[in-house]
Design an enzyme around this catalytic site. Structure first.
Site, PDB file in Angstrom:
ATOM      1  N   HIS A 103       0.692  -1.170  -0.046  1.00 34.28           N
ATOM      2  CA  HIS A 103      -0.063  -0.035  -0.007  1.00 34.28           C
ATOM      3  C   HIS A 103       0.872   1.416   0.237  1.00 34.28           C
ATOM      4  O   HIS A 103       1.842   1.372   0.772  1.00 34.28           O
ATOM      5  CB  HIS A 103      -0.982   0.074   1.471  1.00 34.28           C
ATOM      6  N   GLU A 120      -1.461  -0.399   8.502  1.00 31.81           N
ATOM      7  CA  GLU A 120      -2.593  -1.230   8.864  1.00 31.81           C
ATOM      8  C   GLU A 120      -1.807  -2.341   9.768  1.00 31.81           C
ATOM      9  O   GLU A 120      -0.660  -2.292  10.127  1.00 31.81           O
ATOM     10  CB  GLU A 120      -3.281  -2.281   7.987  1.00 31.81           C
ATOM     11  N   HIS A 178       3.112  -7.494   1.839  1.00 31.46           N
ATOM     12  CA  HIS A 178       2.539  -8.466   2.892  1.00 31.46           C
ATOM     13  C   HIS A 178       1.590  -9.360   2.015  1.00 31.46           C
ATOM     14  O   HIS A 178       1.110  -9.102   1.095  1.00 31.46           O
ATOM     15  CB  HIS A 178       1.765  -7.747   4.007  1.00 31.46           C
ATOM     16  N   ARG A 198      -1.635  -4.699  -6.067  1.00 30.36           N
ATOM     17  CA  ARG A 198      -1.194  -6.266  -6.257  1.00 30.36           C
ATOM     18  C   ARG A 198      -0.158  -6.433  -7.024  1.00 30.36           C
ATOM     19  O   ARG A 198       0.232  -6.193  -8.036  1.00 30.36           O
ATOM     20  CB  ARG A 198      -2.537  -6.818  -6.832  1.00 30.36           C
TER      21      ARG A 198
END
Length: 322
Positions: A103, A120, A178, A198
């Site tokens: 991200h 996150e 991740h 992605r």
């Protein structure tokens, strides 16, 4: 006046890698299958949470902030975010491996997408045998190496992997590669952003036989290529994660009495019940003490105006503040 915690209808999302654990975990009866995500608290456009209980039922999270402002989110949060809600809370059930992702940080996301980036964290609730979490680089690579490895399907060789177990926590700052491996049921706390690049998807095909889109070039500039010795969190005390975007604590309550929820910041508090059931108590703006039963799989938003939060019962809960 806001004088009690607020519950929102979850948004259940079916995906190709989704499993069948979220509905029973939350005590929901549904014919929906392959549920990979339950968006518990969201202000993402198109999926803004709506209150489903009590006198505020039918109002959206955005409407509540517009009406109650700092009473709901806290003076500091309202001054920074206005009517935007800064966090997104999910449960995730991975029956199959999720794609490898990264991200962008806030600066890059603002420049490219006019939205926040995504830092996150994951807290593992349950696992199946051999479940893994993939996170971070285990050897140094260059951006050119990264693109080559994506092209020749060897990128997984340089990504670190951990056997996951209930109670594990992984903090994922923006830029860290991740993926959630098959067999993990977890809670995710993140910035309010749905921007994902992605990197790799195991050459999977959609129902029409087409490979899912990769974002190789966009991810190249978003990746943090730093190699760390350990990507798993090792919390001391109740704090699982503490960053500029959120602070998350975990409490295991044994039924012997109330446990106070610290007010780390001038913010709302989110209560996520992971196991068992609890009674959340508080003092409202008029000085009146109140209480609310919360059961496994539920997420409640406690407005900033509620003070002296405490939990009792036999349970495991997460508390989250922005």
């Amino acid at each position: 006046m806001l004088n009690k915690p607020i519950h929102f209808a979850p948004y259940l999302k079916s995906v190709i890698w989704g499993g069948e654990r979220i509905a029973p975990y939350k005590g929901i009866t549904t014919d929906q299958t392959a549920i990979g995500e339950s968006w518990e608290l969201s202000a993402v456009p198109g999926h803004i949470s709506v209150v489903d209980r009590g006198p505020l039922a039918g109002q959206s999270l955005t409407q509540l902030i517009e009406t109650y402002r700092e009473e709901l989110t806290g003076a500091d949060i309202y001054s920074r975010f206005g009517t935007a809600f800064p966090l997104l809370i999910k449960f995730i059930d991975a029956k199959a491996d999720l794609s490898v992702q990264v991200h962008p940080d806030d600066e890059l996301a603002a420049r490219r997408h006019n939205c926040p980036g995504k830092t996150e964290m994951w807290h593992i609730i349950d696992t199946e045998p051999e479940a893994k979490i993939y996170v971070g680089l285990k050897e140094s690579i260059t951006p050119d190496d990264y693109e080559r490895r994506v092209a020749d399907n060897t990128v997984m060789e340089v990504i670190d992997a951990y056997d996951s177990a209930p109670g594990d926590t992984f903090f994922l700052p923006a830029g860290r590669i991740h993926a959630i491996g098959a067999g993990n049921l977890l809670a995710e706390i993140q910035e309010t952003s749905d921007i994902t690049y992605r990197i790799y998807d195991y050459d999977r095909r959609d129902k029409d036989g087409n490979p899912r889109e990769l974002h190789t070039a966009q991810a190249r500039d978003a990746i943090d290529y730093t190699v760390y010795t350990d990507y798993k969190s090792h919390p001391e005390g109740s704090v699982l994660a503490d960053c500029s975007h959120f602070v998350t604590r975990k409490f295991a309550v044994d039924g012997s009495g109330e446990v106070a929820i610290p007010r780390d910041r001038e913010s709302f508090t989110i209560i996520i019940c992971l196991e068992g059931e609890t009674v959340v108590s508080w003092t409202d703006g008029a000085g009146v003490r109140g209480s609310q039963k919360v059961v496994r799989g539920e997420t409640w938003l406690c407005p900033a105006v509620l003070r002296d939060l405490a939990v009792s019962g036999k349970c495991e809960i997460l508390s989250v503040q922005a």
